[in-house]
Design a protein around this motif. Structure first.
Motif, PDB file in Angstrom:
ATOM      1  N   PHE A 120     -30.753 -47.852 -20.226  1.00 17.06           N
ATOM      2  CA  PHE A 120     -32.211 -47.771 -20.161  1.00 17.06           C
ATOM      3  C   PHE A 120     -32.857 -48.894 -19.355  1.00 17.06           C
ATOM      4  CE2 PHE A 120     -33.500 -44.924 -23.997  1.00 17.06           C
ATOM      5  CZ  PHE A 120     -32.996 -43.831 -23.305  1.00 17.06           C
ATOM      6  N   LYS A 121     -32.391 -50.127 -19.497  1.00 20.87           N
ATOM      7  CA  LYS A 121     -33.046 -51.272 -18.857  1.00 20.87           C
ATOM      8  C   LYS A 121     -32.579 -51.513 -17.418  1.00 20.87           C
ATOM      9  CE  LYS A 121     -33.911 -53.728 -23.209  1.00 20.87           C
ATOM     10  NZ  LYS A 121     -33.704 -54.992 -23.963  1.00 20.87           N
ATOM     11  N   ALA A 122     -31.535 -50.806 -17.007  1.00 22.91           N
ATOM     12  CA  ALA A 122     -30.968 -51.041 -15.677  1.00 22.91           C
ATOM     13  C   ALA A 122     -31.822 -50.402 -14.585  1.00 22.91           C
ATOM     14  CB  ALA A 122     -29.548 -50.488 -15.613  1.00 22.91           C
ATOM     15  N   ARG A 123     -31.791 -51.004 -13.392  1.00 26.18           N
ATOM     16  CA  ARG A 123     -32.421 -50.416 -12.219  1.00 26.18           C
ATOM     17  C   ARG A 123     -31.382 -49.561 -11.483  1.00 26.18           C
ATOM     18  NH1 ARG A 123     -37.239 -53.097 -10.655  1.00 26.18           N
ATOM     19  NH2 ARG A 123     -38.270 -53.667 -12.603  1.00 26.18           N
ATOM     20  N   PRO A 124     -31.817 -48.553 -10.741  1.00 24.33           N
ATOM     21  CA  PRO A 124     -30.878 -47.669 -10.040  1.00 24.33           C
ATOM     22  C   PRO A 124     -29.872 -48.393  -9.153  1.00 24.33           C
ATOM     23  CG  PRO A 124     -33.058 -46.705 -10.043  1.00 24.33           C
ATOM     24  CD  PRO A 124     -33.208 -48.082 -10.642  1.00 24.33           C
ATOM     25  N   SER A 125     -30.259 -49.520  -8.570  1.00 26.69           N
ATOM     26  CA  SER A 125     -29.348 -50.245  -7.676  1.00 26.69           C
ATOM     27  C   SER A 125     -28.122 -50.783  -8.408  1.00 26.69           C
ATOM     28  CB  SER A 125     -30.083 -51.399  -6.985  1.00 26.69           C
ATOM     29  OG  SER A 125     -30.581 -52.324  -7.958  1.00 26.69           O
ATOM     30  N   ARG A 126     -28.211 -50.912  -9.731  1.00 29.78           N
ATOM     31  CA  ARG A 126     -27.091 -51.430 -10.519  1.00 29.78           C
ATOM     32  C   ARG A 126     -26.197 -50.315 -11.072  1.00 29.78           C
ATOM     33  NH1 ARG A 126     -28.026 -56.694 -12.076  1.00 29.78           N
ATOM     34  NH2 ARG A 126     -25.783 -56.638 -12.508  1.00 29.78           N
ATOM     35  N   LEU A 127     -26.552 -49.076 -10.798  1.00 28.17           N
ATOM     36  CA  LEU A 127     -25.801 -47.949 -11.348  1.00 28.17           C
ATOM     37  C   LEU A 127     -24.684 -47.512 -10.410  1.00 28.17           C
ATOM     38  CD1 LEU A 127     -28.753 -45.707 -12.620  1.00 28.17           C
ATOM     39  CD2 LEU A 127     -27.486 -47.465 -13.897  1.00 28.17           C
ATOM     40  N   THR A 128     -23.652 -46.941 -10.987  1.00 25.77           N
ATOM     41  CA  THR A 128     -22.609 -46.295 -10.187  1.00 25.77           C
ATOM     42  C   THR A 128     -23.128 -44.944  -9.714  1.00 25.77           C
ATOM     43  OG1 THR A 128     -21.612 -45.106 -12.053  1.00 25.77           O
ATOM     44  CG2 THR A 128     -20.855 -47.372 -11.650  1.00 25.77           C
ATOM     45  N   PRO A 129     -22.493 -44.338  -8.704  1.00 26.58           N
ATOM     46  CA  PRO A 129     -22.924 -42.999  -8.273  1.00 26.58           C
ATOM     47  C   PRO A 129     -22.904 -41.982  -9.411  1.00 26.58           C
ATOM     48  CG  PRO A 129     -21.502 -43.965  -6.614  1.00 26.58           C
ATOM     49  CD  PRO A 129     -21.461 -44.892  -7.796  1.00 26.58           C
ATOM     50  N   ALA A 130     -21.904 -42.063 -10.287  1.00 25.20           N
ATOM     51  CA  ALA A 130     -21.825 -41.127 -11.406  1.00 25.20           C
ATOM     52  C   ALA A 130     -22.998 -41.327 -12.361  1.00 25.20           C
ATOM     53  CB  ALA A 130     -20.503 -41.300 -12.151  1.00 25.20           C
ATOM     54  N   GLN A 131     -23.367 -42.576 -12.608  1.00 25.89           N
ATOM     55  CA  GLN A 131     -24.492 -42.852 -13.497  1.00 25.89           C
ATOM     56  C   GLN A 131     -25.808 -42.398 -12.872  1.00 25.89           C
ATOM     57  OE1 GLN A 131     -23.797 -47.058 -13.940  1.00 25.89           O
ATOM     58  NE2 GLN A 131     -22.734 -46.817 -15.902  1.00 25.89           N
ATOM     59  N   ARG A 132     -25.958 -42.593 -11.564  1.00 27.99           N
ATOM     60  CA  ARG A 132     -27.177 -42.145 -10.886  1.00 27.99           C
ATOM     61  C   ARG A 132     -27.315 -40.630 -10.996  1.00 27.99           C
ATOM     62  NH1 ARG A 132     -26.011 -46.373  -7.150  1.00 27.99           N
ATOM     63  NH2 ARG A 132     -24.881 -44.955  -5.760  1.00 27.99           N
ATOM     64  N   PHE A 133     -26.193 -39.927 -10.852  1.00 26.30           N
ATOM     65  CA  PHE A 133     -26.233 -38.470 -10.991  1.00 26.30           C
ATOM     66  C   PHE A 133     -26.717 -38.069 -12.381  1.00 26.30           C
ATOM     67  CE2 PHE A 133     -24.029 -34.900 -12.959  1.00 26.30           C
ATOM     68  CZ  PHE A 133     -24.503 -33.841 -12.196  1.00 26.30           C
ATOM     69  N   LYS A 134     -26.207 -38.721 -13.415  1.00 24.96           N
ATOM     70  CA  LYS A 134     -26.595 -38.349 -14.780  1.00 24.96           C
ATOM     71  C   LYS A 134     -28.063 -38.641 -15.050  1.00 24.96           C
ATOM     72  CE  LYS A 134     -23.298 -40.340 -17.282  1.00 24.96           C
ATOM     73  NZ  LYS A 134     -22.496 -40.587 -18.511  1.00 24.96           N
ATOM     74  N   VAL A 135     -28.561 -39.748 -14.516  1.00 23.11           N
ATOM     75  CA  VAL A 135     -29.978 -40.060 -14.692  1.00 23.11           C
ATOM     76  C   VAL A 135     -30.842 -39.016 -13.976  1.00 23.11           C
ATOM     77  CG1 VAL A 135     -31.805 -41.742 -14.258  1.00 23.11           C
ATOM     78  CG2 VAL A 135     -29.537 -42.525 -14.982  1.00 23.11           C
ATOM     79  N   ALA A 136     -30.444 -38.649 -12.745  1.00 22.95           N
ATOM     80  CA  ALA A 136     -31.205 -37.652 -11.993  1.00 22.95           C
ATOM     81  C   ALA A 136     -31.185 -36.300 -12.708  1.00 22.95           C
ATOM     82  CB  ALA A 136     -30.637 -37.520 -10.584  1.00 22.95           C
ATOM     83  N   LEU A 137     -30.034 -35.940 -13.277  1.00 24.25           N
ATOM     84  CA  LEU A 137     -29.937 -34.688 -14.022  1.00 24.25           C
ATOM     85  C   LEU A 137     -30.829 -34.733 -15.257  1.00 24.25           C
ATOM     86  CD1 LEU A 137     -28.695 -31.919 -14.601  1.00 24.25           C
ATOM     87  CD2 LEU A 137     -26.729 -33.095 -15.647  1.00 24.25           C
ATOM     88  N   GLY A 138     -30.793 -35.863 -15.974  1.00 24.00           N
ATOM     89  CA  GLY A 138     -31.634 -36.002 -17.154  1.00 24.00           C
ATOM     90  C   GLY A 138     -33.109 -35.913 -16.817  1.00 24.00           C
ATOM     91  N   ARG A 139     -33.524 -36.586 -15.748  1.00 22.69           N
ATOM     92  CA  ARG A 139     -34.933 -36.541 -15.337  1.00 22.69           C
ATOM     93  C   ARG A 139     -35.350 -35.116 -14.984  1.00 22.69           C
ATOM     94  NH1 ARG A 139     -36.712 -39.928 -10.129  1.00 22.69           N
ATOM     95  NH2 ARG A 139     -35.457 -38.284  -9.164  1.00 22.69           N
ATOM     96  N   ALA A 140     -34.460 -34.381 -14.301  1.00 25.94           N
ATOM     97  CA  ALA A 140     -34.776 -33.006 -13.918  1.00 25.94           C
ATOM     98  C   ALA A 140     -34.965 -32.125 -15.145  1.00 25.94           C
ATOM     99  CB  ALA A 140     -33.665 -32.451 -13.033  1.00 25.94           C
TER     100      ALA A 140
END
Length: 388
Positions: free
Chosen positions: A139-159
């Motif tokens: 929750f507290k992390a910025r996108p730049s600190r995420l792995t590609p897999a984590q970025r995908f999951k966040v984008a899916l969740g937001r959608a």
């Protein structure tokens, strides 16, 4: 003091797309319809216009004409002069870039999606989505600190939190390293059943299409060349030029029946017959899809002994397609017999596999439609995929 409005349950609606558009050097014209809870995959060679078509449906690419509708409600209609902007179409868009806001935390990115959901209509709950995708620790992390897999999951969740009416996926795992893709594909495959929404998928990786698609349309140079049920289209070797080329073959559905721990093999029921495959990480009773290349299948008049091909399926030749009048090979279609009781075979329409043979073999065996045959192939030639 008035009571807060209660959430309104909105039934999912089918997504209908009929569009004409252009991009440099290519005129695109296609139409398809996706029912709630089903996945329609758009496949074809690179440059066929797949992404442009999907972007036009989302309002991200200009269209020359046509109609896009959810049920009977048009979100784009060139005749009626309806052209809702992307954010009003309520079509969730997910591609390889994720498009997270870099200045916001993971939690704020997710809450942005939730804030876009119309009120008082509510989509999936924030807690349910973040728990399913295992995002709370980020929750507290910025996108730049995420792995590609984590970025995908966040984008899916937001959608999903934006309560869309349909989901458009344009190579959503394209930005994720190959070794990280399998668990994410497992999550993605759950979306249609969880959301009950129409889903459209574009992916250059056929394993994703095999895993997810209910229906498939083939786009070639901007035009639809074929469309229908996924197993039928993906098994049509006449479309191999537009699909997998030398890897073209059959996609058949079955059910895991048993695991052989000693030999690290599994058995799958296909039309009442058993297919041996490398040990599958799927529970007994699980529905799966099997992919067998046409060039890996041999045909025989009857069962054979002393062969390394552990799979021998009874069937009947339905058609033979030669590659030109003087071509060196031909494709033979075999409809599998359905085993009702031990030793009792009958034709079960719809379960078909293809074998790619030399023209010489076809002529020397005097193969012809209507003849019974046995299709054999090794267990190691079968690719096993989970099925939603």
């Amino acid at each position: 003091m008035s009571a807060s409005p209660k959430p309104v349950k909105v039934l999912p609606l089918p997504l209908s797309v009929e569009l004409r558009l252009q991009q440099p050097g290519l005129d695109i014209q296609a139409q398809f319809r996706v029912l709630p809870g089903r996945v329609c995959a758009i496949v074809g060679r690179g440059g066929a216009g797949k992404s442009a078509l999907l972007k036009a449906a989302a309002g991200l690419h200009p269209a020359l004409g046509g109609r896009v509708a959810l049920g009977n409600q048009a979100i784009y209609d060139s005749v009626a002069r309806v052209n809702l902007p992307p954010h009003q179409r309520r079509l969730a868009w997910l591609d390889s870039q994720a498009h997270l806001f870099p200045h916001l935390s993971v939690q704020s990115n997710l809450e942005y999606g939730l804030a876009r959901a119309p009120k008082p209509v509510h989509g999936p709950g924030f807690d349910a989505v973040t728990q399913w995708l295992d995002l709370r620790s980020l929750f507290k992390a910025r996108p730049s600190r995420l792995t590609p897999a984590q970025r995908f999951k966040v984008a899916l969740g937001r959608a999903l939190l934006s309560a869309p009416r349909a989901i458009l996926l344009d190579d959503p795992l394209g930005g994720v390293p190959e070794h990280d893709q399998p668990p994410l594909l497992d999550l993605l495959a759950q979306v249609p059943a969880r959301s009950k929404l129409p889903v459209v998928l574009i992916s250059p990786r056929m394993n994703e299409v095999i895993r997810m698609a209910d229906d498939v349309i083939v786009l070639h140079e901007g035009r639809m060349t074929s469309g229908g049920i996924a197993t039928q289209i993906l098994s049509d070797v006449s479309l191999s030029t537009f699909l997998e080329g030398a890897n073209a073959g059959s996609v058949i559905e079955g059910e895991v029946k048993r695991h052989d721990i000693e030999w690290l093999l599994s058995e799958v029921d296909v039309a009442g017959q058993r297919v041996t495959v490398p040990a599958a990480l799927h529970a007994v009773g699980r529905k799966v899809r099997l992919k067998v290349r046409a060039r890996d299948i041999s045909l025989h008049r009857d069962l054979i002994e002393g062969s390394s091909a552990s799979n021998q399926l009874r069937g009947r030749i339905t058609q033979i397609m030669l590659a030109g009048e003087n071509g060196s090979y031909g494709a033979v279609g075999i409809e599998l017999d359905h085993l009702r009781d031990a030793g009792d075979f009958s034709i079960q329409p719809g379960v078909q596999i293809w074998a790619l043979l030399t023209r010489k073999s076809i002529q020397q065996m005097d193969l012809a439609p209507g003849q019974p045959c046995v299709a054999s192939f090794k267990a190691m030639s079968v690719a096993v995929s989970g099925w939603r």
